[in-house]
Design a protein around this motif. Structure first.
Motif, PDB file in Angstrom:
ATOM      1  N   GLY A 122      -0.155   4.801  -0.486  1.00 55.82           N
ATOM      2  CA  GLY A 122      -0.730   6.171  -0.579  1.00 55.82           C
ATOM      3  C   GLY A 122      -2.178   5.761  -0.922  1.00 55.82           C
ATOM      4  N   HIS A 123      -2.602   5.979  -1.782  1.00 56.49           N
ATOM      5  CA  HIS A 123      -3.936   5.469  -2.144  1.00 56.49           C
ATOM      6  C   HIS A 123      -3.985   4.659  -3.084  1.00 56.49           C
ATOM      7  CE1 HIS A 123      -3.074   7.688  -5.204  1.00 56.49           C
ATOM      8  NE2 HIS A 123      -3.431   7.276  -6.222  1.00 56.49           N
ATOM      9  N   ARG A 154      -2.220   0.719  -5.030  1.00 57.00           N
ATOM     10  CA  ARG A 154      -1.253  -0.659  -4.331  1.00 57.00           C
ATOM     11  C   ARG A 154      -0.707  -0.660  -5.653  1.00 57.00           C
ATOM     12  NH1 ARG A 154      -3.804  -2.255   0.237  1.00 57.00           N
ATOM     13  NH2 ARG A 154      -2.664  -3.797   0.210  1.00 57.00           N
ATOM     14  N   ALA A 208       1.230  -1.334   0.542  1.00 57.10           N
ATOM     15  CA  ALA A 208      -0.526   0.020   0.319  1.00 57.10           C
ATOM     16  C   ALA A 208       1.307   0.779  -0.127  1.00 57.10           C
ATOM     17  CB  ALA A 208      -0.902  -0.152   1.363  1.00 57.10           C
TER      18      ALA A 208
END
Length: 499
Positions: free
Chosen positions: A48-49, A51, A46
């Protein structure tokens, strides 16, 4: 007949394949994984936002995976979305020195001819023919054999196969043998890099590893959603066939009763009974007592075995410009010999590392995504995470040199990364204990190394092995094959045991 209870320890690719095969065959399977998701080294990070694949990024040997799915009564095509890569990888030595390798061999030869001259193009075609012969010579009597020895290899090859065995070059290093095909040192670097696919140095590993070039030439595939989807798919299918998967639960001990493996004790203290165990962990952890003293005696590791490469990896979200990235990109150091000498002899990060970049949001096209893109950057590192952990200053210097090399080749970053996750030997040692962060088990240095890998069976009845540290070796296809071989041997043993 009573349903056999099997515990699979570790949801890496080998453990997942074993669990799927065993569950499909009707065994009562429990898969234990200490992390919160499947994959092992084929993990997702993961950032930040987003994957990002944080481990293997190349999917090859599709026919092998089709066999594995078929053995469980499944169709790979129906379960896993993949598409062929037309450009295998883009390579650079400077802003003006770039070379693509293609799935089409003639296209690669043409590109090599334009890059280094017609003699090198002819050398490439001879190299591909040799790599193919080596693979075909070794596939059945070695790669797919339970635990081959020199004698068994010769015996299985037979008289008709002896001429082929004479040409696999086990006593010549990969780097030396490449000199027979390429005068241009940049091409020797490019094809010598295949030794790093099993964590080894081209200056120390046997020329037999040329077979990896043939594996790639047979096809590189891009997995929709990233490589972690391979692990997620296998886990889902194993569950659908009845396997119970327990995440976030570490196995602390393999329980031995009456001279056989008969269950596990979790770190929580809970005990689970079983008729057999498949251990998908590095054999160094087993031998080192991480699964109990009784289980440690089940194997004996070869003396003087050298750890394979570890890595420094950077998973990041960033905007780039300049260099036309595709999915797989390699930026080469000018001192290849110095790079591996630093890692394997001095145990240090190299002054200027060769850099691999996987641009996960791209395919064959060099179209830049809008906004920050997902990048996985890897440089080779020494496996010393347990003995002499890397210091912050060492890592910072390596990162600085990594960025400088990519910039020399034309790749620039637009400002700092929006988000970044670093993983090195120190963290890999915590993820995979007793390895120092080595990602491929034992290094394939010298002709004996491949024969020294353990097979699926152990001296402890009921305990079977899978994963990249056992035969047939490291890499996603080989680790998957190890899990399949462990499951088949276990099923065969069950079938032959009186009940």
């Amino acid at each position: 007949m009573r349903t056999q209870k099997v515990i699979v320890v570790g949801a890496g690719i080998g453990g997942l394949v074993a669990a799927l095969r065993l569950a499909a065959a009707g065994a009562d399977v429990t898969l234990m994984e200490k992390e919160k998701a499947p994959g092992g080294k084929m993990r997702e990070v993961a950032v930040g936002h987003a994957r990002i694949d944080g481990g293997p990024t190349v999917f090859t040997m599709r026919p092998l995976f089709e066999e594995i799915f078929a053995a469980a009564g499944l169709s790979m095509e129906a379960e896993l979305a993949v598409k062929p890569a037309h450009i295998l990888a883009r390579h650079a030595w400077s802003e003006d020195e770039r070379l693509d390798l293609f799935a089409d061999m003639e296209a690669s030869a043409e590109a090599i001819g334009a890059f280094a001259g017609p003699e090198e193009a002819r050398g490439y075609l001879r190299f591909c023919a040799r790599a193919k012969r080596i693979f075909e010579t070794l596939e059945e009597p070695f790669i797919r054999a339970a635990r081959p020895s020199v004698a068994s290899l010769i015996r299985r090859a037979g008289l008709a196969g002896l001429p082929g065995l004479m040409q696999i070059s086990p006593f010549t290093t990969l780097w030396q043998e490449l000199g027979r095909f390429f005068k241009d040192e940049r091409l020797r670097q490019l094809f010598g890099r295949y030794s790093t696919y099993c964590g080894s140095s081209p200056f120390l590993s046997p020329a037999t590893l040329m077979l990896i070039a043939h594996v790639e030439q047979e096809g590189v595939w891009l997995v929709e959603g990233g490589m972690h989807q391979v692990a997620a798919t296998l886990a889902r299918l194993a569950g659908e066939r009845g396997a119970q998967i327990r995440y976030g639960e570490a196995v602390g001990e393999i329980v031995v009763e009456n001279g056989a493996a008969r269950g596990v004790r979790l770190a929580s203290g809970e005990r689970l009974q079983a008729d057999a165990i498949v251990l998908n962990a590095d054999v160094a952890a087993l031998a080192g007592g991480h699964f109990g003293a009784d289980a440690a005696s089940a194997i004996r590791l070869p003396g003087g075995a050298e750890r394979s490469l570890s890595a420094l990896t950077f998973c990041l979200l960033a905007e780039t410009e300049g260099f036309p990235l595709i999915r797989h990109n390699v930026f080469f150091s000018r001192d290849y010999a110095g790079e591996f000498e630093a890692i394997f002899k001095a145990g240090e990060l190299p002054e200027v590392p060769t850099v691999y970049v996987c641009a996960q949001d791209r395919d064959d096209a060099a179209d830049r995504p809008a906004g920050p893109e997902r990048l996985f950057i890897l440089v080779n590192a020494p496996a010393r995470g347990d003995r002499r952990p890397l210091e912050v200053e060492e890592i910072a210097r390596c990162e600085e040199r990594t960025l400088a090399l990519m910039e020399r080749c034309g790749l620039k970053f637009q400002g700092p990364a929006a988000a970044k996750v670093l993983t090195g030997p120190n963290e890999f040692e915590r993820l995979f204990p007793a390895t120092g962060g080595a990602l491929y088990g034992q290094a394939s240095h010298g002709w004996k190394a491949s024969f020294e890998r353990l097979g699926a069976t152990t001296r402890l009845p009921g305990l079977y092995l899978a994963g990249g540290s056992v035969h047939p070796g490291a890499g996603v296809p080989m680790a998957a094959l190890s899990g399949h071989m462990a499951a088949e041997r276990l099923l065969s043993d069950f079938a032959s045991t009186p009940r």
